[in-house]
Design a protein around this motif. Structure first.
Motif, short mmCIF file in Angstrom:
data_model
loop_
_atom_site.label_atom_id
_atom_site.label_comp_id
_atom_site.label_asym_id
_atom_site.label_seq_id
_atom_site.Cartn_x
_atom_site.Cartn_y
_atom_site.Cartn_z
N ASP A 54 -6.47 3.99 20.39
CA ASP A 54 -6.29 2.64 19.84
C ASP A 54 -4.90 2.07 20.14
O ASP A 54 -4.12 1.77 19.24
N THR A 113 -11.06 6.02 22.03
CA THR A 113 -11.20 5.04 20.94
C THR A 113 -10.18 5.33 19.85
O THR A 113 -9.57 4.41 19.27
N LEU A 114 -9.98 6.61 19.56
CA LEU A 114 -9.02 6.98 18.53
C LEU A 114 -7.58 6.70 18.95
O LEU A 114 -6.70 6.50 18.09
N VAL A 171 -14.81 8.85 22.52
CA VAL A 171 -14.31 8.93 21.14
C VAL A 171 -12.80 9.16 21.13
O VAL A 171 -12.05 8.53 20.35
N GLY A 191 -8.83 -0.41 13.96
CA GLY A 191 -9.14 0.92 13.42
C GLY A 191 -9.96 1.73 14.38
O GLY A 191 -11.18 1.54 14.45
N GLY A 192 -9.31 2.63 15.13
CA GLY A 192 -10.04 3.47 16.05
C GLY A 192 -11.01 4.39 15.34
O GLY A 192 -12.14 4.59 15.81
N ALA A 193 -10.60 4.94 14.19
CA ALA A 193 -11.47 5.84 13.44
C ALA A 193 -12.71 5.11 12.94
O ALA A 193 -13.83 5.65 12.96
N ARG A 194 -12.54 3.88 12.49
CA ARG A 194 -13.67 3.09 12.02
C ARG A 194 -14.66 2.82 13.16
O ARG A 194 -15.87 2.84 12.97
N VAL A 223 -15.13 4.71 15.76
CA VAL A 223 -15.81 5.98 16.07
C VAL A 223 -16.97 6.20 15.10
O VAL A 223 -18.08 6.57 15.50
N VAL A 224 -16.71 5.99 13.82
CA VAL A 224 -17.76 6.15 12.81
C VAL A 224 -18.89 5.17 13.07
O VAL A 224 -20.08 5.51 12.97
N SER A 226 -19.32 4.59 23.45
CA SER A 226 -17.95 5.08 23.28
C SER A 226 -17.12 4.89 24.54
O SER A 226 -15.88 4.81 24.46
#
Length: 387
Positions: A368, A365-366, A362, A228-231, A233-234, A278
Motif C-alpha cells: 500500500d 496489496t499490503l 496479497v 487500507g491494504g489489509a482491508r 486483502v480481506v 489481488s
C-alpha cells in the motif's frame, strides 16, 4: 466565466491524437483476441501408439508425412498403458494397432481433453479405414484373378482332352470359396464430455465469467475500499470465496458445464478469482491508480488470449502456450478441466500457480505505497500516479 470555459476546452490539435490513440488501442485489442485463433497450428500433439516395432515404424512414417509435425507419437507397451496416459492427460489419444492379422485397429480419443483433437484423430481413423478397405479390395481382386486363371486352365485342359478323344479331367475338390473379410477401425472415447455439455461449450464459456469476475472484483475493491491494504486483502478473500460458490453453483448445478466435486470446483474458481483480483489490487498498492489499468490490461490482453482455454496448448505458437499456463487464466482453465474430467491427472502445478499469484497480489496489496505516502503527509500532487 467564458475565459474559464475556454481554458477547460480540449484544444483542436489534440483531437486527431486522441482518435489515433484510440484506434491503436482498438487494434491492440483485436490483435490480442484474434492472434491466437488466426495462428492456431497444432504442433507435437502427444498421441500414443501401441503395436509391434514394424507396425509403429510403418504407421509412424505415414503419420509424419500426413500430419506435417502436428502429431508426436509416444510408444506404449499395451492398450492399458495408453488408456492410463490419456486419463493422466499425458496424451490426447492413442492408436492401438492389431496384434494379429485380421484384427481391427482401434483409435482411442478423449473428447473432454479437446474436441478438436478428438475430431482430428477420428479423421486419422477414417484414413486408416480407407487404407484397410483398399488393401482388402486389392487382395480380393488378386484372389479372383487367380481363380479366373485356374478356371481358364481347367477349361483348356478339358477341351484338349475332348479333342483327343479322352475323358475330361475332374475338377479339383475342396476349392475354397472367395470370402470377403470385414475389418472395421474402432473409435473409443476414453473420456467423453458430459451429456449436459456434449460439445464442451459450457466448460469453455466458464472461463469468461471467471476472468471478468476477477477483474471486476480487483477494480471495484481498489476504488471502493480506501486507505487500507489489509482491508482490501480481506475484501478480496471474502469476494473470491463468495464468487467461487456462486459461479460453481451456476456452472455445475444449473448448466452442467462442470463435473466432479462441487467443493473442489468452487475452491478452484475462488482461488482463480483471488489471483486475478489481488493482482490488480496489488499493482494498485504498488504504483497507485495506474496499477488498476495495468492489471486489467495484462489480464485481458495478455494472460487471457494465451490461456489455452478454447484450444490445446500445442495449438498456440511456441512458447506462448506454455507461458500461458504460468498465468492465472491458463492455470484456472487447466485446473477446472482436470477436476471435471481427469481426476487421475496431476493438478498440483495449476493449484501452485494460482496460489503464488494470489499470495504475490496479497503481499503487494499490503505494501500500500499510496496509503503510506498519504499517511506521511505527502500529497497527490507530488505523486500523481501513485496516490
Amino acid at each position: 466565466m467564458s475565459s474559464s470555459a475556454e481554458t477547460e476546452r480540449t484544444p483542436w490539435w489534440r483531437l486527431p491524437l486522441i482518435a489515433v490513440a484510440m484506434s491503436l488501442l482498438v487494434g491492440v485489442v483485436l490483435l490480442a483476441f484474434s492472434w491466437p485463433a488466426v495462428n492456431a497450428d497444432p504442433k507435437d500433439l502427444p498421441i500414443g501408439i501401441v503395436g509391434s516395432a514394424d507396425q509403429i515404424e510403418q504407421v509412424g512414417a505415414a503419420i509424419d508425412d500426413q500430419s506435417d509435425g502436428a502429431i508426436a507419437l509416444i510408444e506404449y507397451d499395451d492398450r492399458d498403458a495408453a488408456v492410463d496416459a490419456i486419463e493422466h492427460r499425458q496424451a490426447y489419444g492413442a492408436i492401438v494397432l492389431p496384434a494379429s492379422e485380421g484384427d481391427a485397429p482401434e483409435m482411442l480419443t478423449a473428447t473432454a481433453a479437446s474436441p478438436v483433437v478428438a475430431q482430428m484423430l477420428q479423421s486419422v481413423a477414417q484414413q486408416q479405414q480407407t487404407q484397410i478397405d483398399a488393401q482388402i479390395h486389392s487382395a480380393i481382386e488378386a484372389k479372383l484373378s487367380g481363380l479366373q486363371e485356374a478356371f481358364a486352365a481347367q477349361m483348356k485342359a478339358a477341351l484338349q482332352a475332348v479333342m483327343s478323344g479322352q475323358a475330361p479331367p475332374s475338377p479339383p475338390e475342396g476349392a475354397a470359396p472367395v470370402s470377403i473379410p470385414t475389418v472395421t477401425v474402432t473409435v473409443t472415447d476414453i473420456v467423453p464430455l458430459s451429456d449436459g455439455d456434449p460439445r464442451g461449450t459450457g466448460l469453455t464459456a466458464a472461463m469468461f465469467p471467471m476472468v471478468i469476475g476477477g477483474m471486476i472484483g480487483g477494480i471495484a475493491i481498489t476504488l471502493l475500499v480506501k486507505l487500507g491494504g489489509a482491508r482490501r486483502v480481506v475484501a478480496v478473500i471474502l469476494y473470491a470465496a463468495a464468487a467461487g460458490l456462486v459461479l460453481a453453483g451456476i456452472l455445475q448445478g444449473l448448466y452442467g458445464a462442470l463435473q466432479g466435486s462441487y467443493g473442489l470446483n468452487a475452491a478452484a474458481i475462488a482461488l482463480a478469482i483471488a489471483a486475478i483480483s489481488s493482482t490488480i489490487t496489488g499493482l494498485a498498492g504498488l504504483i497507485g491508480p495506474a496499477g488498476v489499468g495495468v492489471g486489467a490490461a495484462f489480464t485481458m490482453l495478455v494472460a487471457n488470449p494465451i490461456s489455452a482455454a478454447t484450444t490445446p496448448v500445442e495449438f498456440l505458437p511456441t512458447p506462448w502456450g506454455a507461458v500461458g499456463q504460468w498465468l492465472p487464466p491458463g492455470a484456472a482453465a487447466a485446473l477446472l478441466r482436470n477436476l471435471s474430467y481427469f481426476p487421475e491427472a496431476d493438478t498440483g502445478f495449476s493449484w501452485l500457480v494460482l496460489a503464488v499469484w494470489a499470495a504475490a497480489g496479497v503481499a503487494l496489496t499490503l505494501v500500500d505505497v499510496p496509503g503510506r505516502r498519504l499517511a506521511a503527509g505527502e500529497t497527490a500532487a507530488a505523486h500523481p500516479l501513485t496516490v
